[in-house]
Design a protein around this motif. Sequence first.
Motif, PDB file in Angstrom:
ATOM      1  N   TYR A   1       0.824  -1.207   0.000  1.00 34.78           N
ATOM      2  CA  TYR A   1       0.000   0.000   0.000  1.00 34.78           C
ATOM      3  C   TYR A   1       0.865   1.267   0.000  1.00 34.78           C
ATOM      4  N   ARG A   2       1.926   1.250   0.783  1.00 33.64           N
ATOM      5  CA  ARG A   2       2.804   2.432   0.845  1.00 33.64           C
ATOM      6  C   ARG A   2       3.577   2.644  -0.453  1.00 33.64           C
ATOM      7  N   LEU A   3       3.774   1.582  -1.208  1.00 34.05           N
ATOM      8  CA  LEU A   3       4.451   1.737  -2.503  1.00 34.05           C
ATOM      9  C   LEU A   3       3.484   2.253  -3.556  1.00 34.05           C
ATOM     10  N   THR A   4       2.324   1.641  -3.633  1.00 37.66           N
ATOM     11  CA  THR A   4       1.392   1.981  -4.712  1.00 37.66           C
ATOM     12  C   THR A   4       0.502   3.169  -4.364  1.00 37.66           C
TER      13      THR A   4
ATOM     14  N   PHE B   1       6.777  -4.672  -7.897  1.00 38.24           N
ATOM     15  CA  PHE B   1       6.344  -3.278  -7.966  1.00 38.24           C
ATOM     16  C   PHE B   1       7.105  -2.537  -9.061  1.00 38.24           C
ATOM     17  N   ILE B   2       8.413  -2.681  -9.070  1.00 38.63           N
ATOM     18  CA  ILE B   2       9.219  -1.979 -10.074  1.00 38.63           C
ATOM     19  C   ILE B   2       8.871  -2.442 -11.485  1.00 38.63           C
TER      20      ILE B   2
ATOM     21  N   ASP C   1      -6.478  -0.812  -4.342  1.00 33.65           N
ATOM     22  CA  ASP C   1      -6.678  -1.867  -5.342  1.00 33.65           C
ATOM     23  C   ASP C   1      -5.348  -2.352  -5.908  1.00 33.65           C
ATOM     24  N   ASP C   2      -4.463  -1.393  -6.200  1.00 28.43           N
ATOM     25  CA  ASP C   2      -3.138  -1.779  -6.689  1.00 28.43           C
ATOM     26  C   ASP C   2      -2.391  -2.597  -5.636  1.00 28.43           C
TER      27      ASP C   2
ATOM     28  N   ASP D   1       9.710  10.709  -2.474  1.00 22.68           N
ATOM     29  CA  ASP D   1       9.994   9.846  -3.613  1.00 22.68           C
ATOM     30  C   ASP D   1       9.979   8.390  -3.136  1.00 22.68           C
ATOM     31  N   VAL D   2       9.460   7.501  -3.967  1.00 23.71           N
ATOM     32  CA  VAL D   2       9.225   6.121  -3.529  1.00 23.71           C
ATOM     33  C   VAL D   2      10.486   5.449  -2.966  1.00 23.71           C
ATOM     34  N   ASP D   3      11.657   5.794  -3.483  1.00 23.81           N
ATOM     35  CA  ASP D   3      12.873   5.151  -2.977  1.00 23.81           C
ATOM     36  C   ASP D   3      13.209   5.589  -1.550  1.00 23.81           C
ATOM     37  N   PHE D   4      12.902   6.825  -1.242  1.00 29.63           N
ATOM     38  CA  PHE D   4      13.117   7.304   0.129  1.00 29.63           C
ATOM     39  C   PHE D   4      12.044   6.743   1.064  1.00 29.63           C
TER      40      PHE D   4
END
Lengths: 194, 87
Positions: free
Chosen positions: A34-37, A79-80, A41-42, A136-139
């Motif tokens: 959830y924190r990534l997307t 995810f990536i 739903d994703d 940013d998603v990487d951080f």
Amino acid sequence: MEETAKQQYTDSERARIFEDEFMPHINSMYNFAYRLTLDEDDAKDLLQDTYLKAYRFIDSFQQGTNAKAWLFRILKNSFINDYRKRSKEPSKVDYQEVENYYNSEDVDRQITPDLRVETLQDMIGDEISNALNSLDVDFRTVIILCDLEGFKYDEMAKILDIPIGTVRSRLHRARNLLKEKLSEYAKKMGYKNA
Amino acid sequence: MSHPEQSQQMSVAKGNCLEMLRLILDGEATEEEKKNFIDKHLETCMPCYRTYHLEMAIRDLLKSKCGNHEAPAELIENIKRMIGTVR
């Protein structure tokens, strides 16, 4: 992971590993998805894909090794490969630049010296969640892996396929960015010195 | 787990203290280093004291607000069912 020899599990061993070693991490995994997307739903699709992959590649999992890190790595790669490209996530930041910056003299500069503990304690709404999601998603990822999931440098390095030094500098940078964001919210809340 | 650079006795003297703070925040310091830092060093180093408590407050917030997305029961059932059919 890929460096370990393939196992040959029986069907009942597979079922047991899946149930006893993979399923207990499902809530952490969903939270990570959830924190990534940033979309429920994703996150559901990503979690389901990840668990199916984990089952399909279960012979690459060695019993007694860290199942949680193994699963997180599969989720991150899914995810990536499958989600990131369809999301509207801005392009990656230039890490070389970040790395250079954080290996410089400025490394321990206090960016937001005035953000106060008391101010944070007044943040009872979605401020922290919004602040985290704005990174940013990487951080965002390293904060989740370290602060929420308690992964160590070497585990994060494996999950993210980056050197330990990069894990360290990325974490440091992420913490400072998060503080900057929280400081902005604090200012909006009316704390003069925040 | 131990990194060679960490296993050396790191004094919490000036210059090293922010590095030690990072290791503690990142969960990489030993229990002894952590205890030493929190019990002794923080009393005498205001910047570390403030940063440590600020970071801990942020972590508490993260844990209480951002770590509680539980997987929906329906999804868990779905996954189990799919694995059952793949098997």
